[in-house]
Design an enzyme around this catalytic site. Structure first.
Site, PDB file in Angstrom:
ATOM      1  N   CYS A  65     -12.029  -7.857 -31.670  1.00  0.00           N
ATOM      2  CA  CYS A  65     -10.711  -7.507 -32.210  1.00  0.00           C
ATOM      3  C   CYS A  65     -10.509  -5.998 -32.320  1.00  0.00           C
ATOM      4  CB  CYS A  65     -10.485  -8.181 -33.559  1.00  0.00           C
ATOM      5  SG  CYS A  65     -11.731  -7.813 -34.819  1.00  0.00           S
ATOM      6  N   HIS A 171     -11.037  -8.331 -39.732  1.00  0.00           N
ATOM      7  CA  HIS A 171     -10.237  -8.369 -38.507  1.00  0.00           C
ATOM      8  C   HIS A 171      -9.506  -7.040 -38.326  1.00  0.00           C
ATOM      9  CE1 HIS A 171      -8.407 -10.395 -35.161  1.00  0.00           C
ATOM     10  NE2 HIS A 171      -7.167 -10.223 -35.613  1.00  0.00           N
ATOM     11  N   ASP A 189      -1.261  -9.794 -34.196  1.00  0.00           N
ATOM     12  CA  ASP A 189      -2.633 -10.309 -34.177  1.00  0.00           C
ATOM     13  C   ASP A 189      -3.155 -10.381 -32.741  1.00  0.00           C
ATOM     14  OD1 ASP A 189      -5.031 -11.737 -34.566  1.00  0.00           O
ATOM     15  OD2 ASP A 189      -4.188 -12.756 -36.311  1.00  0.00           O
TER      16      ASP A 189
END
Length: 497
Positions: A65, A171, A189
């Site tokens: 990520c 994240h 995201d």
């Protein structure tokens, strides 16, 4: 019927996305999410969204990520990676963001907040990173508003998913917009296989950033990434990938101040001599010089083009400016042996060869240098016109069984420059690219001002501060010093982790 059934494959159970917990999130593609987008757009707080969505991608690995978020932002800013991705195209991909942490390590363990900030700078962008514990909700909100209203500044957030009732823990994702009236941030995201883009209350996002990362023991945070006003053209870089970097970083930022505090010095020479005398042997693996490489498609020793020549001239001037500083001359006067304090294989030809190997690997997208073998080394001084001063090292390499020629472009100091009065151990290499003495000089000048506050002798402290002051340095050298200083600050955070 039997023959048909025998040709069918068995289905494998898996997970297809997750249900986005709403509330607290509001799905971007929902009716409410679309209305929020329209209102934020009219308010001028969605400008950054369009550049980000134009380069948006899904993370290729569950733990990528941080790398994917940074790739999206760097491409949105049109930062040129200076290396090919596929075919002739230069484009940031997660696999190219490996200068601070091995990809295998990231794939297994993810990446920390400080390392992402370090990667951003290594990739050629400017970064301002803030841990939530060291900032405030109001400060964060001001950065959000500034970045979403701009298309050349983007915000990356590091947060704990659990605060949003989502599965998973730490994240990274970019912020794509802000709704001022309802105080909502749009999270783009990068785990698109898991959750879609969604709006989140800004105070809740702040709470998620203000959580403690169990790996580092520090809070998460946010960072603003923006493009430099001019393409980076640096002589030096700090390496945080080598196995020795943590020990050297600790020495530079922690042990040197302790060393200065523990002794009384009568003059600046004693200070510099003491620091140099206790340097770790692997200092050259921490402060490295940057070599420009290119694939020699039509054979070795091609002509240097105008842009390449300008960059080489710039680097040559910066190196000359550095060698004229008081620090550089003092290092040479203290002990000429420090000028040549290098490992046996640290000569210009070998280091240019190493750069060519790294370049060959980068051009072809491989990570294993063991697949590269040297066939032939060549060197030639390019001397077309007075303005062209360079040494071109053309190395024939065998890469996965295929022969390739890679040029390393090394700036050459003017022939009128005399190094004998600067360093008794001057050699042929010393007339070209930086020696270890130059690495030490730039490192000393770039040390935080607080380093020298440990000196108890006011006279020595004043002399040292005057010596390492960048205010009177030429602009080009100032930029070089500021670059190394910024790297030190970022590495300080990584070192603590």
């Amino acid at each position: 019927m039997a023959s048909m059934s025998s040709s069918l494959s068995a289905a494998v159970a898996g997970v297809y996305k997750r249900v986005l917990p709403c509330p607290p999130a509001i799905e971007f593609s929902s009716h409410e999410g679309k209305a929020l987008f329209t209102e934020a757009l009219a308010d001028g707080l969605m400008n950054g969204f369009f550049k980000l969505v134009s380069t948006f991608q899904t993370q290729a690995e569950p733990a990528y990520c941080g790398l994917t978020t940074l790739s999206v932002v760097l491409n949105a800013l049109s930062v040129d990676p200076g290396r090919t991705w596929k075919g002739p195209w230069r484009w940031f991909d997660e696999s190219m963001l490996d200068c601070c942490e091995p990809l295998e390590s990231v794939k297994k363990n993810g990446i920390t907040f400080s390392k992402v900030a370090c990667l951003a700078q290594c990739a050629g962008a400017s970064v301002q990173a803030f841990r939530a514990s060291e900032s405030s909700l109001d400060m964060f909100r001001s950065f959000v508003e500034m970045c979403v209203a701009s298309d050349d500044h983007h915000l990356i957030v590091s947060y704990d998913r659990r605060i949003f009732k989502q599965t998973g823990t730490g994240h990274f994702s970019p912020v794509g917009g802000y709704h001022r009236e309802r105080d909502l941030a749009l999270i783009l995201d990068v785990a698109r296989f898991k959750y879609p883009p969604h709006w989140i209350p800004l105070p809740l996002l702040w709470e998620a950033m203000n959580s403690i990362d169990e790996v580092t023991g520090k809070s998460r945070g946010f960072m603003m990434i923006f493009k430099r006003s001019k393409a980076p053209c640096y002589l030096f870089t700090l390496s945080c990938k080598d196995e020795h970097w943590r020990a050297i970083c600790k020495y530079v930022l922690v042990e040197v101040p302790q060393l200065l505090r523990s002794q009384v010095f009568d003059n600046p020479e004693q200070v510099i001599c003491t620091i140099l005398g206790s340097l770790p042997a692997a200092i050259a693996s921490f402060v490295k010089w940057v070599v420009e490489v290119r694939p020699a498609v039509d054979g070795p020793l091609q002509k240097i083009d105008k842009d390449e020549n300008q960059r080489l001239l710039y680097k040559s001037e910066v190196l000359q400016q550095l060698r004229e500083t008081k620090v550089s001359r003092l290092i040479a006067n203290i002990n000429a042996s420090y000028c040549g304090r290098t490992s046996a294989n640290e000569n210009l030809e070998d280091m240019a060869w190493q750069a060519c190997c790294q370049g060959a690997a980068a051009f072809t997208g491989i990570n294993c240098l063991s697949n590269i073998k040297c066939i032939k080394k060549e060197a030639n001084v390019a001397t077309k016109g007075e303005m062209e001063r360079a040494v071109v090292f053309s190395n024939r390499v065998l890469l996965n069984g295929c022969e390739q020629v890679v040029d390393a472009l090394v700036p050459k100091l003017p022939s009128s420059t005399s190094t004998t009065d600067i360093c008794e151990c001057s050699s042929v290499e010393d007339s070209f690219y930086p020696s270890t003495r130059d690495l030490l000089a730039i490192l000393l000048i770039a040390l935080p001002a607080s380093t020298w506050e440990e000196l108890s002798n006011d006279y020595v402290h004043q002399e040292i501060c005057q010596m390492i002051s960048i205010e009177d340095l030429p602009t080009e050298l100032q930029l070089e010093v500021e670059h190394v200083f910024e790297q030190l600050v970022l590495l300080k955070g990584s070192c603590a982790e």
